[in-house]
Design an enzyme around this catalytic site. Structure first.
Site, PDB file in Angstrom:
ATOM      1  N   ARG A   1      -1.835  -5.752  -8.676  1.00 33.87           N
ATOM      2  CA  ARG A   1      -0.729  -6.693  -8.508  1.00 33.87           C
ATOM      3  C   ARG A   1      -0.671  -7.615  -9.711  1.00 33.87           C
ATOM      4  O   ARG A   1       0.231  -7.557 -10.513  1.00 33.87           O
ATOM      5  CB  ARG A   1      -0.907  -7.508  -7.216  1.00 33.87           C
TER       6      ARG A   1
ATOM      7  N   LYS B   1     -16.474  -7.767   4.850  1.00 30.25           N
ATOM      8  CA  LYS B   1     -15.636  -8.722   5.584  1.00 30.25           C
ATOM      9  C   LYS B   1     -15.329  -8.121   6.962  1.00 30.25           C
ATOM     10  O   LYS B   1     -14.999  -6.964   7.068  1.00 30.25           O
ATOM     11  CB  LYS B   1     -14.345  -9.017   4.815  1.00 30.25           C
TER      12      LYS B   1
ATOM     13  N   SER C   1      -3.111  -8.052   2.375  1.00 30.64           N
ATOM     14  CA  SER C   1      -3.393  -7.971   3.812  1.00 30.64           C
ATOM     15  C   SER C   1      -3.839  -9.324   4.343  1.00 30.64           C
ATOM     16  O   SER C   1      -3.463  -9.715   5.454  1.00 30.64           O
ATOM     17  CB  SER C   1      -4.475  -6.925   4.084  1.00 30.64           C
TER      18      SER C   1
ATOM     19  N   HIS D   1       0.838  -1.203   0.000  1.00 26.02           N
ATOM     20  CA  HIS D   1       0.000   0.000   0.000  1.00 26.02           C
ATOM     21  C   HIS D   1       0.873   1.255   0.000  1.00 26.02           C
ATOM     22  O   HIS D   1       0.603   2.208  -0.726  1.00 26.02           O
ATOM     23  CB  HIS D   1      -0.891   0.038   1.255  1.00 26.02           C
TER      24      HIS D   1
HETATM   25  O1  PNS Z   1      -8.738  -2.772   0.071  1.00 24.49           O
HETATM   26  P1  PNS Z   1      -9.963  -3.316  -0.618  1.00 24.49           P
HETATM   27  O2  PNS Z   1     -10.764  -4.178   0.332  1.00 24.49           O
HETATM   28  O3  PNS Z   1      -9.609  -4.040  -1.886  1.00 24.49           O
HETATM   29  O4  PNS Z   1     -10.867  -2.039  -1.024  1.00 24.49           O
HETATM   30  C1  PNS Z   1     -12.108  -2.199  -1.625  1.00 24.49           C
HETATM   31  C2  PNS Z   1     -12.868  -0.854  -1.687  1.00 24.49           C
HETATM   32  C3  PNS Z   1     -12.998  -0.260  -0.297  1.00 24.49           C
HETATM   33  C4  PNS Z   1     -12.156   0.116  -2.574  1.00 24.49           C
HETATM   34  C5  PNS Z   1     -14.281  -1.153  -2.274  1.00 24.49           C
HETATM   35  O5  PNS Z   1     -14.860  -2.217  -1.609  1.00 24.49           O
HETATM   36  C6  PNS Z   1     -15.214   0.054  -2.216  1.00 24.49           C
HETATM   37  O6  PNS Z   1     -15.042   1.026  -2.931  1.00 24.49           O
HETATM   38  N1  PNS Z   1     -16.228  -0.021  -1.312  1.00 24.49           N
HETATM   39  C7  PNS Z   1     -17.184   1.040  -1.078  1.00 24.49           C
HETATM   40  C8  PNS Z   1     -18.500   0.781  -1.821  1.00 24.49           C
HETATM   41  C9  PNS Z   1     -18.342   1.101  -3.289  1.00 24.49           C
HETATM   42  O7  PNS Z   1     -18.206   2.261  -3.651  1.00 24.49           O
HETATM   43  N2  PNS Z   1     -18.296   0.044  -4.147  1.00 24.49           N
HETATM   44  C10 PNS Z   1     -17.953   0.146  -5.552  1.00 24.49           C
HETATM   45  C11 PNS Z   1     -19.027   0.696  -6.439  1.00 24.49           C
HETATM   46  S1  PNS Z   1     -20.583  -0.078  -6.307  1.00 24.49           S
END
Ligand code: PNS
Length: 167
Positions: free
Chosen positions: A90, A41, A128, A17
């Site tokens: 990645r 989660k 993570s 990150h």
């Molecule tokens: O570190 P991660 O878990 O891969 O991050 C995922 C994240 C937080 C970027 C994604 O789940 C997210 O944007 N969640 C908020 C809800 C949202 O906007 N979803 C995408 C469009 S529907």
């Protein structure tokens, strides 16, 4: 001035990150790291803990901020005036879901563009969840996460093990 939002769970922050943060900070004027408050989660660390560890790890990084958000990423991008959403990539396996999310976000807000930043080779395999697994089984995580994450991660997983032993 271009603001980029870097959203994620950061549960916990890894060197991967930080690599993305540094690369984004070289391109954009302001980078807002946005910690999602209510991921589906169950997170290992509370939002406050995650933010604290990120702040400690960042040290002096001008133009980089940390915030929390809930709800849609695109809503928070609007709130902080971000024209860009940054996501690290990645491997090819990341691509499909990331692409879907980028297109959905663009549908919701055409003015905000997702920019994918490839991670450096040495962080290719880092995630993570893998780090948590490694820590849970006593592996050395110090190479993969910032110093401010090492102890909290060990402690959290140890206390969890004790809870399992004495429910
Ligand atoms: O570190 P991660 O878990 O891969 O991050 C995922 C994240 C937080 C970027 C994604 O789940 C997210 O944007 N969640 C908020 C809800 C949202 O906007 N979803 C995408 C469009 S529907």
């Amino acid at each position: 001035m271009i603001t980029a939002l870097y959203p994620g769970s950061f549960d916990p922050l890894t060197h991967g990150h930080l690599d993305i943060v540094d690369r984004a900070a070289r391109i954009f004027d302001r980078v807002v790291i946005a910690v999602l408050e209510n991921p589906s989660k169950q997170p290992l660390f509370t939002t406050d803990e995650r933010v604290r560890m990120i702040r400690e790890s960042l040290g002096e990084r001008p133009g980089v901020e940390v915030s929390t958000f809930d709800g849609l990423t695109i809503g928070f991008a609007r709130q902080v005036g971000a024209r860009v959403i940054v996501r690290g990539l990645r491997a090819v396996s990341d691509f499909e879901s990331e692409f879907q999310m980028a297109l959905m976000n663009r549908r919701l807000e055409p003015e905000v563009t997702t920019v994918f930043i490839p991670t450096s080779l040495r962080h290719l395999f880092l995630s993570s969840s893998l780090i948590k697994e490694l820590a849970e089984f006593g592996g050395d995580i110090s190479e993969f996460v910032p110093a401010s994450v090492v102890e909290p991660l060990k402690q959290r997983l140890t206390s969890r093990e004790h809870k399992h032993e004495h429910p």
